[in-house]
Design a protein around this motif. Structure first.
Motif, PDB file in Angstrom:
ATOM      1  N   VAL A  35      -6.175   5.827  -0.529  1.00 52.84           N
ATOM      2  CA  VAL A  35      -6.194   4.965   0.660  1.00 52.84           C
ATOM      3  C   VAL A  35      -5.847   5.787   1.894  1.00 52.84           C
ATOM      4  CG1 VAL A  35      -5.154   2.959   1.786  1.00 52.84           C
ATOM      5  CG2 VAL A  35      -5.601   2.908  -0.681  1.00 52.84           C
ATOM      6  N   ILE A  73       0.831  -1.207   0.000  1.00 57.06           N
ATOM      7  CA  ILE A  73       0.000   0.000   0.000  1.00 57.06           C
ATOM      8  C   ILE A  73       0.864   1.255   0.000  1.00 57.06           C
ATOM      9  CG2 ILE A  73      -1.752   1.287   1.287  1.00 57.06           C
ATOM     10  CD1 ILE A  73      -2.664  -1.436   2.431  1.00 57.06           C
ATOM     11  N   TYR A 114      -3.486   5.995  -6.236  1.00 56.38           N
ATOM     12  CA  TYR A 114      -4.131   4.933  -5.468  1.00 56.38           C
ATOM     13  C   TYR A 114      -3.776   5.079  -3.988  1.00 56.38           C
ATOM     14  CZ  TYR A 114      -5.386   2.261  -9.697  1.00 56.38           C
ATOM     15  OH  TYR A 114      -5.936   1.855 -10.887  1.00 56.38           O
ATOM     16  N   LEU A 132     -11.393   0.023  -4.369  1.00 57.82           N
ATOM     17  CA  LEU A 132     -12.012   0.421  -3.102  1.00 57.82           C
ATOM     18  C   LEU A 132     -13.385  -0.225  -2.925  1.00 57.82           C
ATOM     19  CD1 LEU A 132     -11.022   4.209  -2.950  1.00 57.82           C
ATOM     20  CD2 LEU A 132     -10.014   2.295  -1.681  1.00 57.82           C
ATOM     21  N   LEU A 140      -6.603  -0.464   5.812  1.00 56.94           N
ATOM     22  CA  LEU A 140      -5.395  -0.990   5.177  1.00 56.94           C
ATOM     23  C   LEU A 140      -5.525  -2.495   4.962  1.00 56.94           C
ATOM     24  CD1 LEU A 140      -2.618   0.990   7.103  1.00 56.94           C
ATOM     25  CD2 LEU A 140      -3.926   1.663   5.080  1.00 56.94           C
ATOM     26  N   VAL A 171      -7.939  -2.995   1.951  1.00 60.61           N
ATOM     27  CA  VAL A 171      -7.353  -2.718   0.636  1.00 60.61           C
ATOM     28  C   VAL A 171      -6.356  -3.809   0.245  1.00 60.61           C
ATOM     29  CG1 VAL A 171      -5.899  -1.120  -0.665  1.00 60.61           C
ATOM     30  CG2 VAL A 171      -7.728  -0.236   0.798  1.00 60.61           C
TER      31      VAL A 171
END
Length: 568
Positions: free
Chosen positions: A227, A215, A223, A285, A239, A242
């Motif tokens: 997040v 991430i 992206y 998402l 987190l 995702v």
């Protein structure tokens, strides 16, 4: 403040999809509306608005009294960096070799990240492991007026003293327990991807150890920053969401590939870095929030249990060691069972919680040596938690169960048969085909009558500013003493859930006459007092199909425990 004033380190040619006019946002937003705005990307195309939102969110974070601010940075940066070339400043050891992501930063911005991280290291000597820090600093630098402003923002996140919030892991123990927790969640919510990783890698946790870097480091800027928007508003749970969604999409792409490399860690990283070619951010998402994940309380309990297991194993600092390696835990040369092969036991080992996969299997009862005696079964198994029951029928069918709780708990019901255990229990069959059945609530959370205990907490009073105080979701956990301190299985206790039927929590029960696993109209497994015959059927607890012939005779029954777990 214009967006240029809050972006002197930004390469504006790389910042795509920005709109000249900012959307209108009220000066005060309640937490529900802010959550909605963050998920929808309401400020994603306005650099100045995102800067304003970040500033107010981070200012609302409760920090310890002495927290380094922008003035501290201005005072120390020259003394620390001196006349050295800032672009060659060595990064602190706690970043564990993590590079500074370029994102949309210009050359000055990339250098500034190094300076900020080095100064943070000076002010936070207790940080021992924080590989995602360079990426967090780099993202926030896009929305900071200068280096000092970015330094202060990150320091507030690091110095947060609100026990109901969690922003950045700062020790190896905390980071590793988060990796194990992600592995547990992947095992439950991404079974296809997890199975793929187990088959392609000898060290599963080594793959999952990069989950946060997927991430903050590998995701493209547009992206990662989306997040980050939601992370600041909703917390750490997003987190996990995702990263799980990333795994689901990776598996879809992977199974379509005709040629597959042997390095799945690199394959995942390459997929994430090029994710824009496969999955738009909105779709990613949407998938993340379609996952019916456990409550934050349950995830916190799981992290605590994983952390406790690491401490018991003496794994508290970064060191070379064997991680979750099913090929090492179940050694072909040493493993001997009359029910399953080493390959089948490895498959079972890939299903169990990460904190117990640190251990090796240990045979504690077998009908071949200990006889067909339920009394001896209890005598051998009491004191071990968890355990795995393996059954081979006279028709060569193989099935079993992973049981989270010590069999001694059956005594709490006196002479009355009573159920115990937690939602980590599961049943399975191996022969003639392989299938695992977990607690029905995991796949069907709608069975709960209402939200879990933790999410039913009353809302906290709203505080001034754009972000209200987060509900104290951990308070009941912090004040609870229901779980003995030496237990490793507090996760998914039924008292945390408002269940509509008792049958959904009938995990395991035992008496002098029988063993029962799973409840409802029929147990998943029923074994008689002679350990000789049994039945299986559809249970409400696991929503399982019969695990073998509905009425069967036992050829061999084995119980396996876990080496190097402190006895209860």
């Amino acid at each position: 403040m214009s967006y240029m004033e809050s972006g002197q380190f930004v390469d504006w040619d790389k910042m795509i999809d920005l709109e000249k006019d900012s959307p209108v946002v009220p000066s005060r937003i309640d937490s529900n509306l802010l959550k909605q705005y963050a998920r929808q990307g309401y400020w994603s195309k306005s650099h100045s608005l995102r800067t304003k939102i970040y500033e107010q969110i981070i200012k609302a974070v409760s920090c310890r009294t002495v927290t380094p601010d922008a003035e501290v940075y201005k005072d120390i940066v020259g003394k620390i960096t001196g006349k050295k070339n800032a672009s060659t400043l060595p990064m602190p050891e706690f970043v564990n070799g993590s590079a500074v992501p370029n994102y949309c930063l210009n050359t000055d911005g990339i250098v500034a990240v190094r300076k900020i991280v080095v100064c943070i290291s000076n002010q936070f000597p207790d940080i021992s492991f924080c590989p995602v820090l360079p990426a967090i600093v780099a993202l926030l630098l896009h929305y900071s007026t200068d280096e000092a402003d970015c330094f202060e923002k990150v320091c507030r996140l690091l110095a947060c003293n609100d026990r109901t919030k969690h922003f950045i892991d700062q020790t190896f123990l905390a980071y590793e327990s988060s990796c194990m927790t992600f592995g547990d969640l992947a095992n439950k919510y991404c079974q296809g991807a997890h199975k793929l990783i187990v088959s392609a890698s000898e060290d599963v946790l080594e793959v999952y150890s990069n989950w946060l870097r997927w991430i903050f480091g590998d995701l493209p800027f547009n992206y990662a920053v989306r997040v980050l928007d939601i992370f600041f508003v909703e917390g750490f749970k997003v987190l996990y969401r995702v990263a799980l969604a990333v795994l689901k999409f990776f598996r879809k792409v992977r199974i379509r590939q005709s040629e597959k490399s042997a390095d799945i860690r690199t394959d995942i990283q390459n997929f994430i870095q090029g994710i824009a070619d496969h999955v738009p951010i909105e779709k990613l998402l949407d998938k993340a929030f379609s996952i019916r994940l456990f409550s934050r309380k349950e995830i916190r309990l799981l992290r605590d249990a994983n952390e406790k297991a690491l401490k018991q194993k003496g794994i508290t600092v970064n060191q070379k060691r064997r991680r979750h390696n099913v090929h090492l835990a179940v050694n072909v040369e040493n493993f001997k069972s009359e029910v399953v092969s080493a390959k089948e036991m490895r498959e079972i080992w890939s299903w169990i919680p990460e904190r117990f996969a640190l251990c090796q299997p240990m045979l504690i009862f077998t009908t071949s040596d200990d006889g067909y005696s339920l009394t001896r079964f209890y005598a051998r198994c009491e004191g071990y938690e968890p355990t795995i029951i393996l059954i081979k029928t006279t028709d060569a069918e193989v099935c079993g169960a992973y049981l989270s709780t010590d069999w001694i708990e059956r005594r709490q019901g006196g002479n009355k048969l009573s159920y115990f255990g937690t939602g980590e229990c599961f049943v399975f069959k191996l022969q003639p085909e392989m299938e695992r059945y977990e607690w029905v609530i995991i796949k069907h959370p709608e069975i709960e009558a209402s939200k879990s205990l933790r999410e039913a907490c009353p809302e906290a009073p709203q505080q001034p500013g754009i972000l209200g105080t987060e509900i104290p979701l951990e308070q009941s956990l912090l004040n609870s003493s229901e779980e003995p301190s030496d237990r490793l299985s507090p996760f998914l206790a039924t008292r945390h859930f408002n269940l509509t039927s008792k049958a959904t929590s009938m995990f395991m029960a035992g008496s002098a006459e029988s063993i029962i696993i799973g409840g409802g109209s029929c147990p998943a497994l029923y074994i008689d007092g002679n350990l000789n015959r049994g039945t299986t059927g559809h249970s409400s607890t696991f929503d399982n199909l019969p695990l073998c012939s509905e009425t069967f005779q036992i050829s061999v029954l084995e119980v396996w425990g876990f080496q190097n777990i402190m006895p209860n």
